[in-house]
Design an enzyme around this catalytic site. Structure first.
Site, PDB file in Angstrom:
ATOM      1  N   SER A 126      -6.859   7.571   9.546  1.00 19.46           N
ATOM      2  CA  SER A 126      -8.224   7.751   8.672  1.00 19.46           C
ATOM      3  C   SER A 126      -9.569   8.071   9.725  1.00 19.46           C
ATOM      4  CB  SER A 126      -8.683   6.785   7.673  1.00 19.46           C
ATOM      5  OG  SER A 126     -10.093   6.857   7.471  1.00 19.46           O
ATOM      6  N   TYR A 151     -11.160  -1.547   5.932  1.00 22.20           N
ATOM      7  CA  TYR A 151     -10.244  -0.472   5.882  1.00 22.20           C
ATOM      8  C   TYR A 151     -10.079   0.225   7.263  1.00 22.20           C
ATOM      9  CZ  TYR A 151      -8.873   4.354   4.725  1.00 22.20           C
ATOM     10  OH  TYR A 151      -8.298   5.516   4.720  1.00 22.20           O
TER      11      TYR A 151
HETATM   12  N1  LIG Z   1      -8.434  11.146   0.540  1.00 23.45           N
HETATM   13  C1  LIG Z   1      -9.260  10.974   1.861  1.00 23.45           C
HETATM   14  O1  LIG Z   1     -10.202  11.485   1.957  1.00 23.45           O
HETATM   15  C2  LIG Z   1      -8.330  10.206   3.103  1.00 23.45           C
HETATM   16  C3  LIG Z   1      -9.216  10.275   4.187  1.00 23.45           C
HETATM   17  C4  LIG Z   1      -8.499   9.433   5.335  1.00 23.45           C
HETATM   18  C5  LIG Z   1      -7.506   9.039   5.070  1.00 23.45           C
HETATM   19  N2  LIG Z   1      -6.814   8.867   3.935  1.00 23.45           N
HETATM   20  C6  LIG Z   1      -5.392   8.365   3.787  1.00 23.45           C
HETATM   21  O2  LIG Z   1      -4.495   9.140   2.969  1.00 23.45           O
HETATM   22  C7  LIG Z   1      -3.634   8.326   2.216  1.00 23.45           C
HETATM   23  C8  LIG Z   1      -3.858   9.057   1.030  1.00 23.45           C
HETATM   24  O3  LIG Z   1      -4.816   8.732   0.383  1.00 23.45           O
HETATM   25  P1  LIG Z   1      -5.290   9.158  -1.262  1.00 23.45           P
HETATM   26  O4  LIG Z   1      -6.837   9.702  -1.319  1.00 23.45           O
HETATM   27  O5  LIG Z   1      -4.446   9.923  -1.857  1.00 23.45           O
HETATM   28  O6  LIG Z   1      -5.383   7.903  -1.747  1.00 23.45           O
HETATM   29  P2  LIG Z   1      -4.871   7.235  -3.224  1.00 23.45           P
HETATM   30  O7  LIG Z   1      -5.355   6.132  -3.665  1.00 23.45           O
HETATM   31  O8  LIG Z   1      -5.039   8.503  -4.310  1.00 23.45           O
HETATM   32  O9  LIG Z   1      -3.307   7.479  -2.973  1.00 23.45           O
HETATM   33  C9  LIG Z   1      -2.625   6.088  -2.343  1.00 23.45           C
HETATM   34  C10 LIG Z   1      -1.481   5.690  -3.261  1.00 23.45           C
HETATM   35  O10 LIG Z   1      -0.877   4.672  -2.749  1.00 23.45           O
HETATM   36  C11 LIG Z   1      -0.357   3.710  -3.470  1.00 23.45           C
HETATM   37  N3  LIG Z   1       0.008   2.465  -3.225  1.00 23.45           N
HETATM   38  C12 LIG Z   1      -1.309   1.498  -2.851  1.00 23.45           C
HETATM   39  N4  LIG Z   1      -0.599   0.313  -2.446  1.00 23.45           N
HETATM   40  C13 LIG Z   1       0.583   0.477  -2.287  1.00 23.45           C
HETATM   41  C14 LIG Z   1       1.980  -0.518  -2.029  1.00 23.45           C
HETATM   42  N5  LIG Z   1       1.628  -1.593  -1.732  1.00 23.45           N
HETATM   43  N6  LIG Z   1       3.078   0.205  -2.531  1.00 23.45           N
HETATM   44  C15 LIG Z   1       3.341   1.281  -2.826  1.00 23.45           C
HETATM   45  N7  LIG Z   1       2.457   2.224  -3.388  1.00 23.45           N
HETATM   46  C16 LIG Z   1       1.098   1.855  -2.845  1.00 23.45           C
HETATM   47  C17 LIG Z   1      -1.317   4.002  -4.775  1.00 23.45           C
HETATM   48  O11 LIG Z   1      -0.963   3.811  -6.234  1.00 23.45           O
HETATM   49  C18 LIG Z   1      -1.745   5.484  -4.694  1.00 23.45           C
HETATM   50  O12 LIG Z   1      -0.841   6.191  -5.639  1.00 23.45           O
HETATM   51  C19 LIG Z   1      -4.226   6.934   2.489  1.00 23.45           C
HETATM   52  O13 LIG Z   1      -3.485   6.204   3.434  1.00 23.45           O
HETATM   53  C20 LIG Z   1      -5.586   6.899   2.849  1.00 23.45           C
HETATM   54  O14 LIG Z   1      -6.009   5.809   3.667  1.00 23.45           O
HETATM   55  C21 LIG Z   1      -7.187   9.662   2.912  1.00 23.45           C
END
Ligand SMILES: NC(=O)c1ccc[n+]([C@@H]2O[C@H](COP(=O)([O-])OP(=O)(O)OC[C@H]3O[C@@H](n4cnc5c(N)ncnc54)[C@H](O)[C@@H]3O)[C@@H](O)[C@H]2O)c1
Length: 316
Positions: A126, A151
Site C-alpha cells: 500500500s 496498517y
Molecule cells: N482498496 C485500496 O485502495 C487499497 C490500497 C492499497 C492497498 N490495498 C490492499 O489491497 C488488498 C485488497 O484491498 P481491498 O480494498 O479489496 O480490501 P477488502 O477488505 O475489500 O478485501 C480484503 C479481503 O480479505 C479478506 N480477509 C481479511 N482477513 C483475512 C484472513 N485473516 N484470512 C482470509 N481472508 C481475509 C476479507 O474478508 C476481504 O474479503 C489489501 O491487501 C489492501 O491492503 C488496497
C-alpha cells in the site's frame, strides 16, 4: 495450473477474479469473509464467479498454516496473489492488534506455505508504507519510509518478510504498492463510497484537512491491468507502485459527486487530520511503466461517473 487469490471476496479481489475468469484462467479464492464490513457484500461480490467451473472458493483464515498447506497439497497453484488483509489506516489506530495479526502473521503463514511449494507471490502492499515521507512523488527506493498508522506499519513489515523469504528460499516475489483504488464494489469505508452514501442520504460529511488533503485515486481497471501484467512477468524480487500519479483534492471529489447526483453535500470541515491520515499520496509510476508497460487510462471524472453508475444500480 491455477492462480490463487487470498482476500478474493473483497473489492479488488472479486474484480480481479471476474477479469481472470473472463480470460479463461483457473482461479482459487481464499477468504474468511471477516466482518470488517458486511460479509454479505463479499458474498455478493463473488456470486457470479461461484457458478463457474474454473473457480473454487475456500472459506477460511490465512493464519491457519496447516489448512493452507492442505489446499496447496490438493491444488496445482502457479501463482499466489495475496490481497487478504485488514485495511483502513484510520481504523488501524484504534485496533492495531488485529492488523498485525492478519497482515503480518497471516502473510508469514502464507509465505511459509509458498516456500514449501515453490510458488511465486504477488503481494498487494500500500501507499501507506510511505506515510509522511518528504520525498514526493513517492518512489519505490525511498530509504525514509515513515508509516503513520499500524496498517502502514503492518504492510511495511509484510514487505520486509517478503524480501526475507525471497532471500532465504529464492521464491520470486513482486510487491505492488496500490494507491487509493476506486470503482465498482469499492469498500464502503473508503472516501468515495462513503461520501456517495452520505450525499444520497442527506447526511453530513466530515472532511479532514479542510478538504485539501490529496489522494492518488486509481481506477480499479487500471490497477487490474497492472496486476494481470505482473502474473505473466518473470521476476526475482521487485517493488512497484501502482497509482494514477495524479493526486486529487478531496474538495474536487465532493464537487464531482455533487454534480453526479445534482445535490449539494452537507460538509463539515476540520483542519486537523486524524491519526493515521497523511496529507498527500502521490505515486511515481516510472518503474511500473518500464516493468509492466503500465499506463493508467481512466481519468477521475470518468472513473467517478462509472462508480456512480454502479452505485445507482446497486443501491438506489
Ligand atoms: N482498496 C485500496 O485502495 C487499497 C490500497 C492499497 C492497498 N490495498 C490492499 O489491497 C488488498 C485488497 O484491498 P481491498 O480494498 O479489496 O480490501 P477488502 O477488505 O475489500 O478485501 C480484503 C479481503 O480479505 C479478506 N480477509 C481479511 N482477513 C483475512 C484472513 N485473516 N484470512 C482470509 N481472508 C481475509 C476479507 O474478508 C476481504 O474479503 C489489501 O491487501 C489492501 O491492503 C488496497
Amino acid at each position: 495450473m491455477a492462480i490463487l487469490i487470498t482476500g478474493g471476496a473483497g473489492f479488488v479481489g472479486s474484480n480481479l477474479i471476474d477479469k481472470l475468469l473472463l480470460q479463461k484462467r483457473a482461479v482459487i479464492c481464499i477468504d474468511n469473509f471477516d466482518d470488517f464490513y458486511a460479509p454479505k457484500i463479499k458474498e455478493h461480490n463473488i456470486s457470479s464467479a461461484l457458478s463457474r467451473k474454473d473457480f473454487k472458493l475456500y472459506r477460511g483464515d490465512i493464519r491457519e498454516k496447516r489448512w493452507l498447506s492442505e489446499i496447496f497439497k490438493s491444488e496445482k497453484v502457479e501463482t499466489v496473489i495475496h490481497l487478504a488483509a485488514k485495511t483502513n489506516p484510520r481504523r488501524s489506530v484504534k485496533e492495531p492488534e488485529s492488523y498485525i495479526s492478519t497482515n503480518v502473521w497471516g502473510t508469514t503463514s502464507l509465505l511459509e506455505v509458498c516456500k514449501d511449494y515453490s510458488v511465486k507471490v504477488i503481494f498487494a502492499s500500500s501507499s501507506s508504507v510511505y506515510g509522511n515521507t518528504l520525498s514526493i512523488p513517492f518512489k519505490e527506493d525511498d530509504p525514509s519510509l515513515k508509516p503513520v498508522s499500524p496498517y502502514g506499519a503492518s504492510k511495511l513489515a509484510a514487505e520486509v518478510l517478503c524480501q526475507t523469504y525471497n532471500k532465504i528460499y529464492a521464491i520470486p516475489i513482486l510487491i505492488l504498492r496500490l494507491f487509493s483504488v476506486y470503482g465498482p464494489r469499492q469498500r464502503p469505508d473508503m472516501a468515495i463510497h462513503k461520501f456517495t452514501k452520505y450525499i444520497t442520504e442527506g447526511r453530513e460529511i466530515t472532511v479532514y484537512g479542510s478538504g485539501k488533503a490529496e489522494r492518488d485515486h486509481t481506477y480499479i481497471d487500471d490497477i487490474l491491468k497492472g496486476i494481470i501484467r505482473a502474473i505473466d512477468k518473470k521476476f526475482n524480487f521487485e517493488i512497484i507502485n501502482l497509482g494514477d500519479s495524479n493526486p486529487i483534492e478531496l474538495d474536487y471529489i465532493i464537487t464531482l459527486l455533487e454534480e453526479s447526483f445534482n445535490k449539494r453535500a452537507k460538509v463539515k470541515k476540520q483542519k486537523r487530520l486524524p491519526k493515521g491520515d497523511v496529507k498527500i499520496t502521490y505515486a511515481d509510476i516510472e518503474k511500473a511503466k518500464k516493468f509492466l508497460d503500465y499506463s493508467p487510462e481512466v481519468k477521475i471524472e470518468e472513473g467517478i461517473k462509472r462508480f456512480v453508475d454502479w452505485y445507482k444500480k446497486a443501491h438506489l
